[in-house]
Design a protein around this motif. Sequence first.
Motif, PDB file in Angstrom:
ATOM      1  N   ARG A 170       0.834  -1.203   0.000  1.00 64.68           N
ATOM      2  CA  ARG A 170       0.000   0.000   0.000  1.00 64.68           C
ATOM      3  C   ARG A 170       0.868   1.252   0.000  1.00 64.68           C
ATOM      4  NH1 ARG A 170      -0.275  -2.226   5.206  1.00 64.68           N
ATOM      5  NH2 ARG A 170       0.906  -0.989   6.670  1.00 64.68           N
ATOM      6  N   GLU A 171       0.238   2.400  -0.145  1.00 69.09           N
ATOM      7  CA  GLU A 171       0.955   3.668  -0.118  1.00 69.09           C
ATOM      8  C   GLU A 171       1.255   4.057   1.329  1.00 69.09           C
ATOM      9  OE1 GLU A 171      -1.586   6.290  -2.355  1.00 69.09           O
ATOM     10  OE2 GLU A 171      -0.383   5.952  -4.144  1.00 69.09           O
ATOM     11  N   ARG A 224       5.170   3.383  -2.221  1.00 73.16           N
ATOM     12  CA  ARG A 224       4.426   2.164  -1.919  1.00 73.16           C
ATOM     13  C   ARG A 224       5.348   1.207  -1.179  1.00 73.16           C
ATOM     14  NH1 ARG A 224      -0.281   1.041  -4.394  1.00 73.16           N
ATOM     15  NH2 ARG A 224       0.236  -1.156  -4.613  1.00 73.16           N
TER      16      ARG A 224
END
Length: 87
Positions: free
Chosen positions: A10-11, A26
Amino acid sequence: MRKGIHPEYREVVFRDAASGATYKTRSTMNSDQTVEWTDGRTYPLVVVDISAASHPFWTGNQRVLDTAGRVERFRQRYGGNERPRKK
């Protein structure tokens, strides 16, 4: 890829502890801290000790080592004031 065995990708926002620089990327890193980014969204915050913003190789602020003093200490400790001769 098999489901359920890989970490969530995920970011996140990384903050350099030395320089304070932040950047969004990320990653699979987890964090309990969060930060609001410039786009208004909240992302997990990962604090790193050093990054490209503070690393001596990238900033050009490398320390100069006292090599002469190190050589002299070595010679005092182990003897041998002259250099080995080439044959």
